[in-house]
Design a protein around this motif. Structure first.
Motif, short mmCIF file in Angstrom:
data_model
loop_
_atom_site.label_atom_id
_atom_site.label_comp_id
_atom_site.label_asym_id
_atom_site.label_seq_id
_atom_site.Cartn_x
_atom_site.Cartn_y
_atom_site.Cartn_z
N GLU A 183 14.29 -6.08 2.60
CA GLU A 183 13.16 -5.95 3.52
C GLU A 183 12.39 -4.68 3.17
O GLU A 183 12.99 -3.67 2.81
N VAL A 184 11.07 -4.77 3.27
CA VAL A 184 10.22 -3.61 2.98
C VAL A 184 9.34 -3.38 4.21
O VAL A 184 8.61 -4.28 4.63
N PHE A 185 9.43 -2.19 4.77
CA PHE A 185 8.71 -1.92 6.01
C PHE A 185 7.62 -0.85 5.82
O PHE A 185 7.44 -0.31 4.74
N ASP A 186 6.91 -0.58 6.88
CA ASP A 186 5.89 0.46 6.97
C ASP A 186 4.72 0.27 6.00
O ASP A 186 4.37 1.18 5.24
N PRO A 187 4.06 -0.88 6.03
CA PRO A 187 2.85 -1.05 5.22
C PRO A 187 1.70 -0.22 5.80
O PRO A 187 1.77 0.25 6.93
N VAL A 188 0.66 -0.05 5.01
CA VAL A 188 -0.52 0.70 5.47
C VAL A 188 -1.35 -0.20 6.38
O VAL A 188 -1.89 -1.21 5.92
N GLU A 189 -1.43 0.17 7.65
CA GLU A 189 -2.21 -0.64 8.59
C GLU A 189 -3.51 0.03 9.00
O GLU A 189 -4.45 -0.63 9.45
N PHE A 190 -3.60 1.35 8.82
CA PHE A 190 -4.74 2.09 9.37
C PHE A 190 -5.99 2.06 8.50
O PHE A 190 -7.08 2.35 8.98
N ASP A 191 -5.85 1.70 7.20
CA ASP A 191 -7.00 1.65 6.30
C ASP A 191 -6.79 0.52 5.30
O ASP A 191 -6.05 0.69 4.32
N PRO A 192 -7.42 -0.63 5.51
CA PRO A 192 -7.21 -1.77 4.61
C PRO A 192 -7.50 -1.46 3.14
O PRO A 192 -6.86 -2.04 2.26
N ALA A 193 -8.43 -0.55 2.87
CA ALA A 193 -8.77 -0.24 1.47
C ALA A 193 -7.58 0.34 0.71
O ALA A 193 -7.50 0.19 -0.52
N GLY A 207 0.78 -1.22 0.00
CA GLY A 207 0.00 0.00 0.00
C GLY A 207 0.81 1.28 0.00
O GLY A 207 0.28 2.35 -0.31
N ASP A 208 2.08 1.21 0.35
CA ASP A 208 2.92 2.42 0.41
C ASP A 208 4.35 2.06 0.03
O ASP A 208 5.30 2.33 0.77
N LEU A 209 4.48 1.45 -1.13
CA LEU A 209 5.74 0.84 -1.55
C LEU A 209 6.70 1.90 -2.11
O LEU A 209 6.96 1.97 -3.31
N ARG A 210 7.21 2.71 -1.22
CA ARG A 210 8.15 3.76 -1.61
C ARG A 210 9.59 3.24 -1.56
O ARG A 210 9.90 2.31 -0.82
N ALA A 211 10.47 3.90 -2.30
CA ALA A 211 11.88 3.52 -2.28
C ALA A 211 12.47 3.69 -0.90
O ALA A 211 13.36 2.94 -0.49
N GLU A 212 11.99 4.66 -0.12
CA GLU A 212 12.53 4.88 1.22
C GLU A 212 12.10 3.80 2.21
O GLU A 212 12.61 3.74 3.32
N HIS A 213 11.13 2.96 1.79
CA HIS A 213 10.68 1.87 2.66
C HIS A 213 11.33 0.54 2.32
O HIS A 213 11.01 -0.48 2.93
N VAL A 214 12.22 0.53 1.34
CA VAL A 214 12.92 -0.69 0.92
C VAL A 214 14.34 -0.64 1.49
O VAL A 214 15.08 0.31 1.27
N ILE A 215 14.70 -1.68 2.24
CA ILE A 215 16.03 -1.75 2.85
C ILE A 215 16.84 -2.84 2.16
O ILE A 215 16.36 -3.96 1.96
N LEU A 216 18.07 -2.52 1.82
CA LEU A 216 18.97 -3.47 1.17
C LEU A 216 20.21 -3.62 2.04
O LEU A 216 21.04 -2.71 2.12
#
Length: 261
Positions: free
Chosen positions: A169-179, A154-163
């Motif tokens: 690893e990809v962190f910080d998915p959208v948890e507050f609104d499933p839609a 839901g929020d697949l930004r480059a700053e959320h991808v760790i190498l």
């Protein structure tokens, strides 16, 4: 708060199992708040994560010119595997009507900022979006019923991808609104495509798309993927405009310039 923390950990472990350690309570002590132990009762809760080097995010690597083809291929395969195993969304989720409504809401929010964004550019973008949605209605409907709409990041930004080394690893998915995360996998991947293009890394964006497809990912076709990438850019413009509206006039110029770009 505890439930949201638990949901963030549950969702985050899908793409970053080694990063999310669990939910820790905050307990009151004579000296103020303190971290409790995992599973302990508390009045407040926080997500505990392993510390990582922010210089190793994909966004930081691209900015320094250090993101090579091997890294992008690893990211593409990681995302493709995740999309393949992610839970399918309920029938009717993110169908043609839902996509059209989301696009319409976005442009409705941008309209008051037309002069700052460029009226002709905004009109052209809205006209393109409407034409695309009409032309691709059947494809959008077909993908919504064929398993392409899944419980994504839901929020697949480059700053959320760790190498780190060979690990992705990809962190910080959208948890507050499933839609916001129960979307077409193409719309999920498109955020990362848009981010790479925005950073001037067009070749890496192309490689990401090609490797994602080679790894079994199904983004439909390039027109659909790039439509969603354009949509991600319009959303970023909307967020910047809304942020500018909260600032003093002297501070708005830079934020509105970001929105135009």
């Amino acid at each position: 708060r505890r439930e949201m923390c638990e949901e963030e950990v549950r969702l985050g472990r899908r793409l970053a199992p080694d990063l999310y350690l669990g939910v820790r309570p905050l307990v009151r002590t004579d000296g103020g708040w303190a971290l409790g132990e995992l599973g302990e009762a508390g009045e407040e809760h926080v997500v505990e994560m392993r510390r990582f080097d922010e210089a190793r995010t994909l966004g930081a690597l691209v900015a320094r010119g250090e993101a090579g083809p091997a890294a992008i291929r690893s990211v593409a395969r990681h995302v493709a595997r995740f999309h393949h195993t992610a839970e399918e969304a309920a029938p009717g989720s993110f169908d043609a009507g839902a996509v059209a409504a989301t696009v319409s809401e976005n442009f409705g929010t941008l309209l008051p900022y037309a002069e700052a964004l460029g009226p002709l550019e905004l009109f052209a973008a809205h006209r393109f979006a409407s034409a695309f949605l009409h032309a691709r209605h059947e494809q959008l409907e077909a993908r919504s019923t064929a398993g392409s709409v899944r419980d994504c990041h839901g929020d697949l930004r480059a700053e959320h991808v760790i190498l780190e080394g060979d690990a992705v690893e990809v962190f910080d998915p959208v948890e507050f609104d499933p839609a916001l995360r129960r979307i077409d996998v193409a719309a999920d991947l498109a955020f990362l495509v848009m981010d790479l293009v925005d950073a001037g890394a067009d070749e890496l964006a192309d490689l990401l798309v090609d490797e994602y497809r080679a790894a079994g990912g199904d983004h439909g076709d390039r027109p659909l993927l790039f439509f969603y990438a354009a949509y991600r850019a319009w959303v970023r413009a909307k967020v910047a405009c809304l942020r500018a509206g909260e600032l003093e006039p002297s501070a708005r110029r830079e934020v509105l310039s970001e929105a135009r770009r």
